[in-house]
Design a protein around this motif. Structure first.
Motif, PDB file in Angstrom:
ATOM      1  N   GLY A  49       0.871  -1.447   0.258  1.00 27.50           N
ATOM      2  CA  GLY A  49      -0.209   0.170  -0.001  1.00 27.50           C
ATOM      3  C   GLY A  49       0.903   1.252   0.186  1.00 27.50           C
ATOM      4  N   ARG A  50       0.658   2.056  -0.741  1.00 27.34           N
ATOM      5  CA  ARG A  50       1.303   3.532  -0.926  1.00 27.34           C
ATOM      6  C   ARG A  50       1.500   4.199   0.331  1.00 27.34           C
ATOM      7  NH1 ARG A  50       2.729   4.360  -6.272  1.00 27.34           N
ATOM      8  NH2 ARG A  50       1.689   3.160  -7.901  1.00 27.34           N
ATOM      9  N   ASP A  51       0.701   4.266   1.110  1.00 26.58           N
ATOM     10  CA  ASP A  51       0.353   5.012   2.095  1.00 26.58           C
ATOM     11  C   ASP A  51       1.284   4.454   3.543  1.00 26.58           C
ATOM     12  OD1 ASP A  51      -0.602   7.198   0.894  1.00 26.58           O
ATOM     13  OD2 ASP A  51      -2.672   6.571   1.301  1.00 26.58           O
ATOM     14  N   VAL A  52       1.688   3.236   3.231  1.00 28.46           N
ATOM     15  CA  VAL A  52       2.014   2.351   4.490  1.00 28.46           C
ATOM     16  C   VAL A  52       3.249   2.590   4.735  1.00 28.46           C
ATOM     17  CG1 VAL A  52       2.762   0.074   5.265  1.00 28.46           C
ATOM     18  CG2 VAL A  52       0.650   0.202   3.890  1.00 28.46           C
ATOM     19  N   PRO A  53       3.763   3.169   6.023  1.00 30.32           N
ATOM     20  CA  PRO A  53       5.041   3.646   6.731  1.00 30.32           C
ATOM     21  C   PRO A  53       6.015   2.583   7.082  1.00 30.32           C
ATOM     22  CG  PRO A  53       3.505   3.770   8.507  1.00 30.32           C
ATOM     23  CD  PRO A  53       2.691   3.179   7.281  1.00 30.32           C
ATOM     24  N   VAL A  54       6.518   1.684   5.845  1.00 30.70           N
ATOM     25  CA  VAL A  54       7.421   0.784   6.047  1.00 30.70           C
ATOM     26  C   VAL A  54       8.498   1.001   4.957  1.00 30.70           C
ATOM     27  CG1 VAL A  54       7.730  -1.612   5.776  1.00 30.70           C
ATOM     28  CG2 VAL A  54       5.767  -0.709   6.825  1.00 30.70           C
ATOM     29  N   ARG A  55       9.756   1.043   5.243  1.00 28.69           N
ATOM     30  CA  ARG A  55      10.876   0.867   4.414  1.00 28.69           C
ATOM     31  C   ARG A  55      10.956  -0.421   3.791  1.00 28.69           C
ATOM     32  NH1 ARG A  55      15.483   0.867   6.612  1.00 28.69           N
ATOM     33  NH2 ARG A  55      14.876   0.568   8.706  1.00 28.69           N
ATOM     34  N   VAL A  56      11.213  -0.508   2.478  1.00 30.28           N
ATOM     35  CA  VAL A  56      11.293  -1.560   1.821  1.00 30.28           C
ATOM     36  C   VAL A  56      12.831  -1.490   1.048  1.00 30.28           C
ATOM     37  CG1 VAL A  56      10.557  -3.051  -0.057  1.00 30.28           C
ATOM     38  CG2 VAL A  56       8.796  -1.756   1.248  1.00 30.28           C
ATOM     39  N   VAL A  57      13.578  -2.503   1.346  1.00 35.84           N
ATOM     40  CA  VAL A  57      14.870  -2.652   0.759  1.00 35.84           C
ATOM     41  C   VAL A  57      15.206  -3.988   0.024  1.00 35.84           C
ATOM     42  CG1 VAL A  57      17.458  -2.498   1.253  1.00 35.84           C
ATOM     43  CG2 VAL A  57      15.779  -1.247   2.752  1.00 35.84           C
ATOM     44  N   ALA A  58      15.477  -3.923  -1.150  1.00 39.07           N
ATOM     45  CA  ALA A  58      15.463  -5.244  -2.002  1.00 39.07           C
ATOM     46  C   ALA A  58      16.806  -5.213  -2.628  1.00 39.07           C
ATOM     47  CB  ALA A  58      14.431  -4.969  -3.456  1.00 39.07           C
ATOM     48  N   TYR A  59      16.853  -6.804  -2.924  1.00 40.45           N
ATOM     49  CA  TYR A  59      18.296  -7.241  -3.606  1.00 40.45           C
ATOM     50  C   TYR A  59      18.744  -6.481  -4.577  1.00 40.45           C
ATOM     51  CZ  TYR A  59      14.866  -9.564  -6.938  1.00 40.45           C
ATOM     52  OH  TYR A  59      14.019  -9.723  -7.807  1.00 40.45           O
ATOM     53  N   ASP A  60      17.916  -5.738  -5.358  1.00 42.62           N
ATOM     54  CA  ASP A  60      18.457  -5.234  -6.455  1.00 42.62           C
ATOM     55  C   ASP A  60      18.963  -3.773  -6.443  1.00 42.62           C
ATOM     56  OD1 ASP A  60      16.129  -3.889  -6.049  1.00 42.62           O
ATOM     57  OD2 ASP A  60      15.298  -4.109  -8.173  1.00 42.62           O
ATOM     58  N   GLY A  61      18.965  -3.415  -5.194  1.00 43.52           N
ATOM     59  CA  GLY A  61      19.566  -2.196  -4.692  1.00 43.52           C
ATOM     60  C   GLY A  61      18.535  -0.960  -4.292  1.00 43.52           C
ATOM     61  N   SER A  62      17.192  -1.408  -4.772  1.00 42.61           N
ATOM     62  CA  SER A  62      16.313  -0.369  -4.803  1.00 42.61           C
ATOM     63  C   SER A  62      15.597  -0.272  -3.600  1.00 42.61           C
ATOM     64  CB  SER A  62      15.083  -0.782  -5.525  1.00 42.61           C
ATOM     65  OG  SER A  62      14.564  -2.035  -5.497  1.00 42.61           O
ATOM     66  N   LYS A  63      14.926   0.906  -3.365  1.00 48.41           N
ATOM     67  CA  LYS A  63      14.447   1.444  -1.848  1.00 48.41           C
ATOM     68  C   LYS A  63      13.082   2.001  -2.116  1.00 48.41           C
ATOM     69  CE  LYS A  63      19.088   1.971   0.414  1.00 48.41           C
ATOM     70  NZ  LYS A  63      19.955   3.005   1.213  1.00 48.41           N
TER      71      LYS A  63
END
Length: 411
Positions: A12-26
């Motif tokens: 969800g776009r408004d969810v206050p959670v950081r997402v860090v992925a294996y491809d370097g994206s955040k």
């Protein structure tokens, strides 16, 4: 495709959670205290066959997703997804986007996922379902549950009470509602590790019999009964409630069993308990319930496949109606929802305190299942997505006598 943004869209776009992925994206706010780390494309492949919470759960259990911070705080931040999951159109769109990833990185279903064989709620299938959850390791449960070994909602006399104080208060509340007195006979169905049986014997002089489908529980409980010197009054047997003695008991407690019975079996369940009570005998039914009549009957797929196979929750009104139709006059009912949230918070803390030992005992996958399911359950009780009700019934005499005083529990 930026992986972190895709996962953030799922949450969800408004969810206050950081997402860090294996491809370097955040993605998500840098200020968030909790983060979801996507470690491998296998996590995305999980979302193709099980979009939403089940896919995320499979990835977490398999170690393909990691959580920074408390799992409860993560679930709280993404509560709408955790409690309501994705819509069907959203699932289809997600699966289409991830189809190329799935073709390259698809994985088998994790071994910890379980569906018991046999006819639903037959004795043999019920035995397998119960064993799957409860015959994990007594030592593991000792770490999670604490000294009381009570795996049901506690009753907190104050918000600052300890878990042990709250479990003792729960057992005493049940004893008071049942009007237990020295010399009475109590049957505790689905007795777990025997906490109610031992409390009734030690604190009220009651001759108490507990039955459980878990061999591990029965062996632990009987050994503890002997250790405490309660063998003259208390006993726990490895037995199906349907095979419990049919002689007349003065009281029956059912604490956390009804969730395993199944809607179609409830009438026979309560009728069989009524047959085991003398006129004037009381039944205390303590179980998790739906807060309202559900639109769908299925248990959440994560819980159904990893935690409680064949489990089913009903609204309390339905349980009361079936109890009434099975020969019980309903005398009292109360909702202990907030107490279960507090109980689960304590169990979660115990698991974290003993995390290293727990992983060594049952494996990291199973430990992750328990961490996730207890945090999700705590959120469910906090958000009124599930409730915990105690319902007290009495088997009145032929002339309608209940044995109840005008107020309170004891005559």
């Amino acid at each position: 495709m930026h992986v972190a943004q895709l996962i953030s869209d799922v949450l969800g776009r408004d969810v206050p959670v950081r997402v860090v992925a294996y491809d370097g994206s955040k993605a998500g706010p840098d200020s968030s205290e909790v983060a979801l780390r996507v470690l491998t494309p296998r996590a995305l492949a999980r979302l193709v066959t099980a979009p939403g919470t089940l896919g995320l759960a499979r990835a977490y259990v398999s170690g393909e997703i990691e959580v920074e911070g408390e799992v409860y705080e993560l679930l709280h931040a993404m509560a709408d997804l955790a409690l309501h999951d994705l819509s069907r159109p959203e699932r289809v769109r997600l699966a289409r986007r991830l189809l190329p990833v799935w073709l390259r990185h698809r994985q088998p279903v994790p071994d910890l996922e379980y569906r018991p064989p046999g006819r639903l709620h037959s004795k043999s299938r019920d035995r397998k379902a119960i064993s799957h959850h409860y015959d994990v390791s007594n030592r593991f449960y000792e770490w999670v549950l604490g000294p009381s070994m009570a795996y049901t909602c506690a009753v907190y006399p104050t918000a600052t009470a300890t878990l042990e104080e709250a479990q003792a208060a729960k057992h005493e509340l049940v004893a008071q509602k049942l009007g237990l007195e020295p010399g009475m006979r109590l049957l505790d169905v689905g007795c777990g590790w025997g906490g109610m049986v031992m409390h009734a014997a030690a604190e009220h002089g009651v001759k108490a019999l507990g039955v459980t489908l878990s061999r591990n529980q029965a062996e632990w409980a009987q050994a503890e009964i002997e250790r405490r010197g309660l063998g003259d009054l208390a006993e726990v047997r490895h037995l199906d409630y349907r095979d419990a003695p049919e002689s007349e008991f003065d009281a029956i407690s059912s604490i956390g069993l009804t969730e395993h019975i199944g809607k179609n079996q409830l009438q026979n369940y309560f009728a069989s308990l009524s047959e085991r009570l003398r006129p004037g005998g009381r039944l205390l039914n303590h179980c998790i319930t739906q807060p309202r009549t559900p639109g769908r009957r299925e248990l959440d797929p994560f819980f159904a496949r990893y935690v409680f196979p064949d489990g089913q929750l009903e609204p309390v009104g339905h349980l009361i109606s079936v109890m009434n139709d099975s020969g019980f006059e309903i005398r009292h009912e109360e909702n202990l929802r907030e107490h279960y949230a507090l109980t689960l918070a304590a169990w979660c803390a115990n698991l974290e305190e003993h995390w290293t030992e727990a992983v060594a005992e049952v494996g990291v996958g199973r430990a992750r299942v328990w961490r996730l399911y207890m945090a999700a359950s705590r959120l469910g009780f906090d958000r009124d997505n599930i409730q915990l009700h105690q319902v007290l019934g009495v088997k009145v005499s032929d002339r309608g006598a209940s044995g109840f005083p005008l107020r309170g529990w004891r005559g």
